[in-house]
Scaffold this active site. Sequence first.
Site, PDB file in Angstrom:
ATOM      1  N   GLY A 319       5.799   7.319  31.569  1.00  0.00           N
ATOM      2  CA  GLY A 319       6.174   8.507  32.330  1.00  0.00           C
ATOM      3  C   GLY A 319       5.090   9.556  32.235  1.00  0.00           C
ATOM      4  CD  GLU A 320       2.984  11.638  28.591  1.00  0.00           C
ATOM      5  OE1 GLU A 320       1.784  11.697  28.927  1.00  0.00           O
ATOM      6  OE2 GLU A 320       3.350  11.504  27.411  1.00  0.00           O
TER       7      GLU A 320
END
Lengths: 354, 354
Positions: A319-320
């Site tokens: 993610g991120e």
Amino acid sequence: MSLLKETIQKIYPQDSEYRDKAKERLDQLAMPPWALGDLMDLSMELAGICRSITPAVARKAIVTMAGDHGVVAEGVSKFPQEVTPQMVYNFVHGGAGINALAKQAGAEVIVVDMGVAADLTDLAKAGKIIDKKIGLGTNNITKGPAMSMANATKAVEAGIEIANDLGKNIDVFGTGDMGIGNTTPSTAIAAIITGKSVEELTGRGTGLDDEQLAHKRQVVSDILLRNKPDPKNGLDILAAVGGFEIGGIAGLILGAAAQKKPVVVDGFISSAAALIAITIEPFARDYIVCAHRSMEPGHRAMQEKLGCRPLLDLNLRLGEGTGAAIAMNLVEAAVAILTEVATFEEAAVAGADK
Amino acid sequence: MSLLKETIQKIYPQDSEYRDKAKERLDQLAMPPWALGDLMDLSMELAGICRSITPAVARKAIVTMAGDHGVVAEGVSKFPQEVTPQMVYNFVHGGAGINALAKQAGAEVIVVDMGVAADLTDLAKAGKIIDKKIGLGTNNITKGPAMSMANATKAVEAGIEIANDLGKNIDVFGTGDMGIGNTTPSTAIAAIITGKSVEELTGRGTGLDDEQLAHKRQVVSDILLRNKPDPKNGLDILAAVGGFEIGGIAGLILGAAAQKKPVVVDGFISSAAALIAITIEPFARDYIVCAHRSMEPGHRAMQEKLGCRPLLDLNLRLGEGTGAAIAMNLVEAAVAILTEVATFEEAAVAGADK
């Protein structure tokens, strides 16, 4: 008129005239037909999105939205909730995966507090993050809805505001998320919108073992029993299962679409947000570039519902916005093919035998 | 000692100590275990190749090798042979796919005449291409060998010389090819080295129809009947089926390996060259990064024999080094993960529950 309604009214499908113009040029490039495959498909998409055969993609930003989730009380994550604000500090200090990968891709990282369960006003005051905090994490969705309908709208509109503000200086958006526990609401969103089983959709998130995975499946089933939103109402789904950062990402996607700009959607969480966005306004689909296929098993069903084939398949599960950052390179590559490669005629190269 | 022998003697496996050091750091990064998947595998490979946990990858070059093939007389390509020199001019003028994609990736394009069936001395004199011409195309391999053993050695050594010359200023090599008809010798190489059937390996190249594909399969079968090289002797295989540019690419790979530098191998033709290279020196395998999975059906079998999973799968089938150029971004990304991302301790982020 509300910002959300106003935004929805500005979202039209891609312009088929520019898609056709792009295809016409791509067909004439001095190479075998469609020899750069999926990148040429992407070139056409970008032309249709930007209404241009020289789509602007130089100025890139990954918007990483952070929020917490009351459902962590059910033990659905290996990591403690305090990791969410700690990672926000890590983003600000430039030490996270997204910082390294966005830098490689020439993209800015914009960090947004959508609802982290910690006081981050120091970072907001210092201009290091954007403060759109709606609450200190969502409610525990095994007990009731994640948030009020008013806050669901507020979350989506916060994402739209960010897209609008950034849009003055940004050509391509990328989505990113940070929120301990957020694969759980994302799995619930996937189940509600795709209609697939919890069994099929639920994965190990940041690293659950078999027993923990079985427990997470039970929790997701409990959530779906407790909350029964209208599967055709994106805001209702968001209010039911959350989270704040997922609403923000959905708004960012709608805001990008209203501005006729591409938005590169990262992995599992961002795809849940994209499902919310296309449930609110189906034409938003035309502005989404799916960055990659996540390791989370439900991601395939989500991308099928979104109707897009991911560009990358690298077993990412961070993610991120990390997958979106890597995919920004392919967006640039697709535009380079459309704008820099010579045709058979321009290059004086003989064509194929008919 | 010959240049080839000298080069082979310098090729050792990756250094496991640096792979381990890289893994140790990657395991501590502030993210779930191995959350950046295949990119982290690549980080380890690059550390093992470069003997460093800060592998140098900033200076990148795609070496696009061009050569012609006598077998085009058998009607195995949709495009006339004159396209090979025309595309060399296109590379030099910056109008080809490889120019656009190498520019996106921040890589130089080096064009080499390994054996184009046209006089390109004007370009060589002007310093626009490197002249390593061995002949005006190979012989028709349905009638006999592509070239002499002496010329096979010369082709490979030309590639090594280029790797050695460029190595002073280049950290990462990418391979590329141009040569009308070159999927035919590449398919023959794949059949000889993988042992798979012609039926399974032969594809449509630049766009053959069903009838033309059946003809190409017959031609490849004829080639294998006429030429029976020792499948354990890379130079013998190269001499038997060619081509000059394939030999040059094999040499480039060996030269990169001898310098302990990564070489990003493009698609079908480059993989045939890589098979020749690892047949000459199996340790060369350790320096190869497989860029992408080509649309040519034989590519899977070739990559299995090379023992590597491609980074990208974008339905590319152009060659020129285009897939290698795109993959250069992922090489940079892998190094960025290893060198720029903070550990849990450095970032003061809480770890997972045990």
